[in-house]
Design an enzyme around this catalytic site. Sequence first.
Site, mmCIF file in Angstrom:
data_model
loop_
_atom_site.group_PDB
_atom_site.id
_atom_site.type_symbol
_atom_site.label_atom_id
_atom_site.label_comp_id
_atom_site.label_asym_id
_atom_site.label_seq_id
_atom_site.Cartn_x
_atom_site.Cartn_y
_atom_site.Cartn_z
ATOM 1 N N THR A 36 -0.577 6.372 -5.824
ATOM 2 C CA THR A 36 -0.880 7.203 -4.656
ATOM 3 C C THR A 36 -0.559 8.659 -4.888
ATOM 4 O O THR A 36 -1.220 9.547 -4.351
ATOM 5 C CB THR A 36 -0.093 6.674 -3.434
ATOM 6 O OG1 THR A 36 -0.550 5.364 -3.147
ATOM 7 C CG2 THR A 36 -0.269 7.553 -2.221
ATOM 8 N N TYR A 50 -7.124 5.693 1.511
ATOM 9 C CA TYR A 50 -7.400 6.628 0.399
ATOM 10 C C TYR A 50 -7.622 5.797 -0.847
ATOM 11 O O TYR A 50 -7.419 4.571 -0.851
ATOM 12 C CB TYR A 50 -6.206 7.573 0.178
ATOM 13 C CG TYR A 50 -4.932 6.839 -0.154
ATOM 14 C CD1 TYR A 50 -4.072 6.424 0.866
ATOM 15 C CD2 TYR A 50 -4.608 6.487 -1.469
ATOM 16 C CE1 TYR A 50 -2.929 5.717 0.591
ATOM 17 C CE2 TYR A 50 -3.454 5.768 -1.758
ATOM 18 C CZ TYR A 50 -2.618 5.386 -0.723
ATOM 19 O OH TYR A 50 -1.491 4.665 -1.000
ATOM 20 N N SER A 83 -0.768 0.763 -9.451
ATOM 21 C CA SER A 83 0.298 0.105 -10.224
ATOM 22 C C SER A 83 0.360 -1.406 -10.025
ATOM 23 O O SER A 83 0.992 -2.102 -10.820
ATOM 24 C CB SER A 83 1.649 0.727 -9.884
ATOM 25 O OG SER A 83 2.098 0.306 -8.620
ATOM 26 N N THR A 116 3.615 3.145 -6.350
ATOM 27 C CA THR A 116 4.909 2.668 -5.840
ATOM 28 C C THR A 116 5.001 1.148 -5.826
ATOM 29 O O THR A 116 6.096 0.610 -5.759
ATOM 30 C CB THR A 116 5.148 3.181 -4.408
ATOM 31 O OG1 THR A 116 4.098 2.724 -3.555
ATOM 32 C CG2 THR A 116 5.230 4.691 -4.384
ATOM 33 N N ASP A 117 3.868 0.433 -5.909
ATOM 34 C CA ASP A 117 3.937 -1.030 -5.785
ATOM 35 C C ASP A 117 4.789 -1.666 -6.877
ATOM 36 O O ASP A 117 5.567 -2.580 -6.578
ATOM 37 C CB ASP A 117 2.526 -1.646 -5.834
ATOM 38 C CG ASP A 117 1.768 -1.419 -4.536
ATOM 39 O OD1 ASP A 117 2.257 -0.631 -3.717
ATOM 40 O OD2 ASP A 117 0.700 -2.019 -4.355
ATOM 41 N N LYS A 189 11.254 -1.094 -3.588
ATOM 42 C CA LYS A 189 10.412 -0.683 -2.456
ATOM 43 C C LYS A 189 10.679 -1.648 -1.310
ATOM 44 O O LYS A 189 10.299 -2.806 -1.357
ATOM 45 C CB LYS A 189 8.943 -0.697 -2.850
ATOM 46 C CG LYS A 189 7.991 -0.149 -1.785
ATOM 47 C CD LYS A 189 6.574 -0.092 -2.332
ATOM 48 C CE LYS A 189 5.594 0.499 -1.323
ATOM 49 N NZ LYS A 189 4.202 0.554 -1.885
ATOM 50 N N GLU A 310 25.208 -23.392 -4.638
ATOM 51 C CA GLU A 310 24.503 -24.484 -3.942
ATOM 52 C C GLU A 310 23.687 -25.346 -4.884
ATOM 53 O O GLU A 310 23.081 -26.318 -4.481
ATOM 54 C CB GLU A 310 23.585 -23.885 -2.865
ATOM 55 C CG GLU A 310 24.367 -23.187 -1.759
ATOM 56 C CD GLU A 310 23.436 -22.713 -0.650
ATOM 57 O OE1 GLU A 310 23.483 -21.519 -0.350
ATOM 58 O OE2 GLU A 310 22.647 -23.535 -0.148
HETATM 59 N N1 DGL Z 1 -2.040 0.855 -5.074
HETATM 60 C C1 DGL Z 1 -0.659 1.244 -4.882
HETATM 61 C C2 DGL Z 1 -0.017 1.562 -6.242
HETATM 62 O O1 DGL Z 1 -0.677 2.174 -7.074
HETATM 63 C C3 DGL Z 1 -0.550 2.448 -4.034
HETATM 64 C C4 DGL Z 1 0.824 2.609 -3.554
HETATM 65 C C5 DGL Z 1 1.450 3.897 -3.996
HETATM 66 O O2 DGL Z 1 1.293 4.346 -5.138
HETATM 67 O O3 DGL Z 1 2.197 4.414 -3.156
HETATM 68 O O4 DGL Z 1 1.151 1.205 -6.422
#
Ligand code: DGL
Length: 353
Positions: A36, A50, A83, A116-117, A189, A310
């Site tokens: 992103t 987007y 990602s 971010t993924d 995240k 456990e």
């Molecule tokens: N498709 C997600 C990624 O590339 C977008 C999320 C992001 O980058 O914030 O991880």
Amino acid sequence: MLKRFLSRGLLIAASLLALPAFAAKPNVVILATGGTIAGAGADAAKSATYQAAKVPVDKLIAGIPTLADVAQVRGEQVFQIASESFTNEHLLTLGKRVSALAKQGDVDGIVVTHGTDTLEETAYFLNLVVHTEKPIVVVGSMRPGTAMSADGTLNLFNAVSVAASKDARGKGVLVTMNDELNSGRDVSKMVNVKTEAFKSPWGALGMVIEGRNYWFRLPAKRHTVNSEFDIDKIETLPQVDIAYSYGNVSDAAYRNFADKGAKAIIHAGTGNGSVSNRVVPALRHLRAQGVHIIRSSHVNAGGLVLRNAEQPDDQYDWLVAHDLNPQKARVLAAVALTRTQDSKELQRIFWEY
Ligand code: DGL
């Protein structure tokens, strides 16, 4: 006369260069992978609608002229992908590039821009396998640059500022999002729609504000130069999969992963990495077939999965992921299996990293 004039000129030049504004700036390389932070949407009011991985790294750099105040910056476009599509091969390619740059005398710090993924997985991977004291900072954004109040510009400025900082050396791979300094090992995240998406269950290392770092704690686990794993000696990563557990779960996913060649399966368990009695027989069978079973927890704010609490881990020869969430446990298991298959050694590695 001329001699006096020249020596005075040299004196003035030397004193000018001593001024912070004229001193040579640290060299920082930005390795761009997509996400992103490189996203673009059609409407400034759309912060969630987007396309990721559109804006090239040179355009990202050109969009932040103030970067030149903190470092000499140049960019490389390693990938241009979202990602969620990262593979082990992407991790290896990126890790080897980071390692090669870190060895260069004309590189003082490295920034990786990333979706971010799976950012937390890449940050942990680099933390485990890149042998350098130089700052490596992984950064993303939750909003594309086309959106109002986009967070990518400040996140990237902060990341470059941290990568250029001497006091960021030796602290392992860092993640700078939302003004926080987090350990690449701990951060995850936690929210999928807020700019303060990334949190460490054990707290941030500090904050970065107006180009200055404020440190309040240091990483406790082995990393980078203190790691036994070296990206320069790793050519492939074994397949490790994650099976999510829940009420009414069956053993189908575990069996299928093993059939497809998984060398270890991360059990993303409920609570303390608990295992349904419907699944235990299959996991014991797979262990007997040589597949490692690693109990983690999908409890959101992080857990601490303890051995023999456990589940009779000693009796079943299962492993526990300690405080690592399932996706981080997958990364460590894959890296660890490049060096050993021994259960005791693998468990040591999970305690130490
Ligand atoms: N498709 C997600 C990624 O590339 C977008 C999320 C992001 O980058 O914030 O991880």
